[in-house]
Design a protein around this motif. Structure first.
Motif, PDB file in Angstrom:
ATOM      1  N   UNK A   1       0.813  -1.221   0.000  1.00 46.49           N
ATOM      2  CA  UNK A   1       0.000   0.000   0.000  1.00 46.49           C
ATOM      3  C   UNK A   1       0.850   1.277   0.000  1.00 46.49           C
ATOM      4  N   UNK A   2       1.874   1.401   0.878  1.00 48.26           N
ATOM      5  CA  UNK A   2       2.684   2.626   0.849  1.00 48.26           C
ATOM      6  C   UNK A   2       3.439   2.804  -0.477  1.00 48.26           C
ATOM      7  N   UNK A   3       3.736   1.711  -1.153  1.00 46.00           N
ATOM      8  CA  UNK A   3       4.405   1.810  -2.453  1.00 46.00           C
ATOM      9  C   UNK A   3       3.463   2.419  -3.489  1.00 46.00           C
ATOM     10  N   UNK A   4       2.180   2.038  -3.428  1.00 41.74           N
ATOM     11  CA  UNK A   4       1.179   2.657  -4.302  1.00 41.74           C
ATOM     12  C   UNK A   4       1.137   4.166  -4.048  1.00 41.74           C
ATOM     13  N   UNK A   5       1.118   4.530  -2.779  1.00 46.50           N
ATOM     14  CA  UNK A   5       1.020   5.943  -2.414  1.00 46.50           C
ATOM     15  C   UNK A   5       2.260   6.714  -2.880  1.00 46.50           C
ATOM     16  N   UNK A   6       3.433   6.156  -2.627  1.00 46.74           N
ATOM     17  CA  UNK A   6       4.670   6.812  -3.072  1.00 46.74           C
ATOM     18  C   UNK A   6       4.683   7.008  -4.577  1.00 46.74           C
ATOM     19  N   UNK A   7       4.246   5.998  -5.299  1.00 50.88           N
ATOM     20  CA  UNK A   7       4.243   6.057  -6.764  1.00 50.88           C
ATOM     21  C   UNK A   7       3.397   7.217  -7.267  1.00 50.88           C
ATOM     22  N   UNK A   8       2.204   7.381  -6.703  1.00 51.62           N
ATOM     23  CA  UNK A   8       1.319   8.434  -7.204  1.00 51.62           C
ATOM     24  C   UNK A   8       1.706   9.818  -6.667  1.00 51.62           C
ATOM     25  N   UNK A   9       2.211   9.872  -5.436  1.00 56.09           N
ATOM     26  CA  UNK A   9       2.601  11.165  -4.874  1.00 56.09           C
ATOM     27  C   UNK A   9       3.768  11.780  -5.646  1.00 56.09           C
TER      28      UNK A   9
ATOM     29  N   UNK B   1      -2.625  11.916  -4.899  1.00 54.07           N
ATOM     30  CA  UNK B   1      -2.746  11.848  -3.438  1.00 54.07           C
ATOM     31  C   UNK B   1      -3.140  10.467  -2.919  1.00 54.07           C
ATOM     32  N   UNK B   2      -2.882  10.293  -1.613  1.00 55.89           N
ATOM     33  CA  UNK B   2      -3.291   9.079  -0.899  1.00 55.89           C
ATOM     34  C   UNK B   2      -4.808   8.913  -0.977  1.00 55.89           C
ATOM     35  N   UNK B   3      -5.538  10.014  -0.853  1.00 56.94           N
ATOM     36  CA  UNK B   3      -7.005   9.915  -0.880  1.00 56.94           C
ATOM     37  C   UNK B   3      -7.496   9.398  -2.235  1.00 56.94           C
ATOM     38  N   UNK B   4      -6.777   9.717  -3.317  1.00 59.14           N
ATOM     39  CA  UNK B   4      -7.154   9.189  -4.629  1.00 59.14           C
ATOM     40  C   UNK B   4      -6.867   7.686  -4.705  1.00 59.14           C
ATOM     41  N   UNK B   5      -5.760   7.249  -4.116  1.00 59.34           N
ATOM     42  CA  UNK B   5      -5.455   5.811  -4.058  1.00 59.34           C
ATOM     43  C   UNK B   5      -6.564   5.095  -3.287  1.00 59.34           C
ATOM     44  N   UNK B   6      -6.935   5.657  -2.133  1.00 61.71           N
ATOM     45  CA  UNK B   6      -8.001   5.053  -1.319  1.00 61.71           C
ATOM     46  C   UNK B   6      -9.321   4.997  -2.086  1.00 61.71           C
ATOM     47  N   UNK B   7      -9.618   6.059  -2.831  1.00 65.54           N
ATOM     48  CA  UNK B   7     -10.863   6.097  -3.608  1.00 65.54           C
ATOM     49  C   UNK B   7     -10.866   4.979  -4.658  1.00 65.54           C
ATOM     50  N   UNK B   8      -9.734   4.766  -5.305  1.00 61.64           N
ATOM     51  CA  UNK B   8      -9.616   3.697  -6.301  1.00 61.64           C
ATOM     52  C   UNK B   8      -9.822   2.332  -5.647  1.00 61.64           C
ATOM     53  N   UNK B   9      -9.180   2.117  -4.502  1.00 62.54           N
ATOM     54  CA  UNK B   9      -9.305   0.827  -3.806  1.00 62.54           C
ATOM     55  C   UNK B   9     -10.754   0.601  -3.371  1.00 62.54           C
ATOM     56  N   UNK B  10     -11.385   1.645  -2.834  1.00 64.51           N
ATOM     57  CA  UNK B  10     -12.786   1.525  -2.403  1.00 64.51           C
ATOM     58  C   UNK B  10     -13.691   1.239  -3.606  1.00 64.51           C
ATOM     59  N   UNK B  11     -13.458   1.925  -4.722  1.00 65.33           N
ATOM     60  CA  UNK B  11     -14.257   1.713  -5.935  1.00 65.33           C
ATOM     61  C   UNK B  11     -14.122   0.267  -6.415  1.00 65.33           C
TER      62      UNK B  11
END
Length: 116
Positions: free
Chosen positions: A15-23, A28-38
């Protein structure tokens, strides 16, 4: 059937690797979370519980409340393999998530990432 190493890997470890990649690309982290929730149907609270429990990838996807039916619209190549051609269901779900994270990092609009 061979069990892939990623199935037993903790989702919280990747999960933190996903966040680092997009940041790095201004997302943002919130966009990663939105994708995972979707993709999975987890609420934010349920996602955080899964991260705290160090749930492995196989369990993370097996326990997902409601996999989004629109995920089958995700097409393309990830790790040299066409996502839509992956036969093993758990691996396909993992690669769907990888593809969505890649799209986010490449600057694609959330509306398109979420197949709206």
């Amino acid at each position: 059937m061979t069990t892939h190493k990623i199935y037993t890997m903790s989702f919280a470890r990747v999960y933190p690797l996903y966040i680092n990649k997009v940041e790095k690309k201004g997302r943002t982290k919130s966009e990663v979370d939105e994708i995972i929730r979707w993709l999975t149907g987890y609420s934010q609270e349920e996602l955080e519980v899964q991260l705290e429990k160090q749930t492995n990838f196989e369990t993370f996807f097996a326990e997902a409340p409601k996999m989004n039916p629109s995920r089958t619209l995700i097409k393309g190549v990830i790790c040299g393999v066409r996502v839509e051609e992956i036969e093993e269901s758990t691996m396909r779900e993992i690669r769907y998530l990888d593809k969505l994270i890649d799209e986010l990092a490449k600057g694609k609009a959330m509306e398109k990432i979420l197949r709206k």
